[in-house]
Design an enzyme around this catalytic site. Structure first.
Site, PDB file in Angstrom:
ATOM      1  N   HIS A 164       0.792  -1.237   0.000  1.00 51.47           N
ATOM      2  CA  HIS A 164       0.000   0.000   0.000  1.00 51.47           C
ATOM      3  C   HIS A 164       0.827   1.291   0.000  1.00 51.47           C
ATOM      4  O   HIS A 164       0.532   2.236   0.745  1.00 51.47           O
ATOM      5  CB  HIS A 164      -0.968   0.005   1.185  1.00 51.47           C
ATOM      6  CG  HIS A 164      -2.048  -1.040   1.102  1.00 51.47           C
ATOM      7  ND1 HIS A 164      -2.506  -1.557  -0.088  1.00 51.47           N
ATOM      8  CD2 HIS A 164      -2.769  -1.660   2.084  1.00 51.47           C
ATOM      9  CE1 HIS A 164      -3.463  -2.441   0.163  1.00 51.47           C
ATOM     10  NE2 HIS A 164      -3.637  -2.539   1.454  1.00 51.47           N
ATOM     11  N   HIS A 207      -9.723   2.223   0.092  1.00 52.42           N
ATOM     12  CA  HIS A 207      -9.669   1.077   1.002  1.00 52.42           C
ATOM     13  C   HIS A 207     -10.782   1.132   2.050  1.00 52.42           C
ATOM     14  O   HIS A 207     -10.527   0.886   3.242  1.00 52.42           O
ATOM     15  CB  HIS A 207      -8.286   1.026   1.660  1.00 52.42           C
ATOM     16  CG  HIS A 207      -7.857  -0.347   2.054  1.00 52.42           C
ATOM     17  ND1 HIS A 207      -8.529  -1.103   2.991  1.00 52.42           N
ATOM     18  CD2 HIS A 207      -6.820  -1.110   1.641  1.00 52.42           C
ATOM     19  CE1 HIS A 207      -7.912  -2.255   3.139  1.00 52.42           C
ATOM     20  NE2 HIS A 207      -6.879  -2.292   2.329  1.00 52.42           N
ATOM     21  N   GLU A 261     -11.539  -3.455  -3.310  1.00 54.39           N
ATOM     22  CA  GLU A 261     -10.574  -2.461  -3.793  1.00 54.39           C
ATOM     23  C   GLU A 261     -10.372  -2.655  -5.287  1.00 54.39           C
ATOM     24  O   GLU A 261      -9.791  -3.647  -5.720  1.00 54.39           O
ATOM     25  CB  GLU A 261      -9.244  -2.656  -3.060  1.00 54.39           C
ATOM     26  CG  GLU A 261      -9.361  -2.577  -1.553  1.00 54.39           C
ATOM     27  CD  GLU A 261      -8.322  -3.447  -0.848  1.00 54.39           C
ATOM     28  OE1 GLU A 261      -7.123  -3.237  -1.056  1.00 54.39           O
ATOM     29  OE2 GLU A 261      -8.723  -4.344  -0.092  1.00 54.39           O
TER      30      GLU A 261
HETATM   31  C1  BGC Z   1      -4.761  -6.448   1.625  1.00 54.70           C
HETATM   32  C2  BGC Z   1      -4.681  -7.210   2.923  1.00 54.70           C
HETATM   33  C3  BGC Z   1      -4.262  -6.253   4.002  1.00 54.70           C
HETATM   34  C4  BGC Z   1      -5.272  -5.145   4.065  1.00 54.70           C
HETATM   35  C5  BGC Z   1      -4.968  -4.118   5.115  1.00 54.70           C
HETATM   36  C6  BGC Z   1      -5.745  -5.351   1.779  1.00 54.70           C
HETATM   37  O1  BGC Z   1      -5.772  -4.597   0.623  1.00 54.70           O
HETATM   38  O2  BGC Z   1      -5.111  -7.281   0.566  1.00 54.70           O
HETATM   39  O3  BGC Z   1      -3.776  -8.277   2.836  1.00 54.70           O
HETATM   40  O4  BGC Z   1      -4.170  -6.891   5.230  1.00 54.70           O
HETATM   41  O5  BGC Z   1      -5.336  -4.513   2.825  1.00 54.70           O
HETATM   42  O6  BGC Z   1      -3.689  -3.680   5.029  1.00 54.70           O
END
Ligand code: BGC
Length: 382
Positions: free
Chosen positions: A136, A210, A347
């Site tokens: 991310h 998210h 997402e």
């Molecule tokens: C990911 C997860 C992660 C979550 C929070 C999601 O986009 O796929 O693996 O734990 O985000 O970080």
């Protein structure tokens, strides 16, 4: 005479009812946007809260800290409004230990294996902030910066335009990236997100939102009874580190088949390698589409409350994450505790680890190009 009297009385009542109906129409809420102070970051940078409402009473709160969607209030089948996204009451809590509640994720949403990729023969190294992977956007991604914000008003729409300049080298990525994200609330109960970005050097971009949804109401329980449909015949299988293997695999006969509506909970603990690697659902689905058109990606509904959400996107993929890492450790809005699987994320994105997977749709952005994506979350009741 008596007849005329009766006639006049009826006419009088009809007139009163018509007048009352007009008044009700008048007090029906109209599209509106309000700006409030939300607080200051630890570095003393002020952030605002934007409260968007439409004429059906739907309300969305957005802050320019991380471009976070703080709340979405929509009615159930009895007209009862409730907030359907997880989050916090204060800016301070968002700046502390936020598992990406509601934010804009960038420069690269999801994982890049080993925090490294090659572009034009040069290796770029990024923070390994998720075991040995990059997740991310790194240590201080787009979810942790204060964006410039501007109110946007159009016919039947209100919105917030967020802009941010991610400088060359920020979090290890090349190129000055100018990013614009416009959140719009429409009168058709849609939260529309338009993303745009330009660069002055070749770079990689993959942006998403998210939000953690719970259509029964944030904090009120798990989402295992929600019905999910994902418009995808294939997904990108992962290894034990949640990195795609590069294969596009059919969902047929697997617990990842949501081509027809299935409850989230019915196969979430199945004896299946992919489910075990993800700790539930934490995978990218390859959407059924012919190109970059805005198309239906997913539909989710909560049978108990009747709340329903459709997701449309121009993106090729969607990450369905079933809140497997939520562990009740942080307190959310109004003191509620968010336990495992108390929410789901959808997402819209390019596929994870694309910079290292030349066979996946490209995430490279060049100076002459403009990155564009649109995603719509549309709410209704069944
Ligand atoms: C990911 C997860 C992660 C979550 C929070 C999601 O986009 O796929 O693996 O734990 O985000 O970080």
């Amino acid at each position: 005479m008596r007849f005329i009297c009766k006639y006049m009385t009826t006419l009088f009542f009809i007139l009163i009812i018509a007048l009352l109906a007009e008044c009700v129409k008048e007090i029906k809420p109209t599209m509106n946007i309000e700006e409030k102070v939300f607080g200051k970051t630890a570095d003393g940078i002020p952030a605002n809260l934007y409260i968007l409402t439409n004429s059906n009473g739907m309300e969305v709160k957005i802050t320019n800290y991380g471009g976070i969607v703080v709340s979405i209030s929509v009615p159930d089948k009895n007209g009862k409004f409730y907030d359907v996204v997880l989050g916090y009451d204060t800016l301070e809590e968002y700046t502390r230990d936020n598992p990406y509640f509601g934010c804009i994720v960038g420069r690269y949403a999801n994982r890049i294996a080993k925090g490294a990729f090659m572009l034009n023969g040069v290796e770029y190294t990024l923070a390994q902030n998720n075991n040995d992977n990059h997740l991310h956007g790194g240590i201080k991604g787009f979810d942790k910066v204060v964006w410039n914000a501007e109110i946007v008003r159009r016919d039947e729409e209100v919105g917030v335009k967020l802009t941010y300049l991610s400088v060359d080298g920020e979090e290890g990525y090349p190129g000055n990236l100018n990013v614009t994200v416009i959140y719009t609330l429409t009168d058709s109960d849609e939260l529309k997100i338009d993303y745009m970005a330009t660069t002055d050097r070749d770079t990689v971009v993959n942006l998403t939102n998210h939000s953690y949804f719970n259509l029964a109401g944030a904090g009120l329980g798990d989402v295992l009874g929600h019905e999910m449909m994902i418009n995808a015949d294939r997904f990108t299988p992962i290894n034990a580190n949640l990195i795609p293997t590069g294969e596009l695999r059919s969902v047929e006969g697997t617990p990842l088949d949501f081509t027809r509506p299935e409850t989230i909970g019915s196969r979430i603990d199945a004896d299946d390698e992919q489910i075990k690697f993800g700790g539930g659902y934490d995978h990218n689905w390859v959407l059924n589409k012919s190109g970059e058109e805005l198309s239906l990606a997913a539909r989710v509904s909560d049978p108990a409350t009747g709340r329903c959400m459709m997701v449309y996107t121009t993106e090729p993929g969607i990450q369905f994450y079933s809140g497997n890492f939520l562990d009740g450790s942080s307190r959310g809005k109004k003191g509620s505790v968010y336990h495992k699987r108390y929410a789901f994320c959808l997402e819209t994105q390019h596929f994870p680890d694309s910079p290292n997977k030349p066979e996946f749709p490209s995430v490279v952005l060049k100076p002459a190009e403009t990155y564009k994506q649109t995603t719509i979350y549309r709410f209704s009741v069944k």
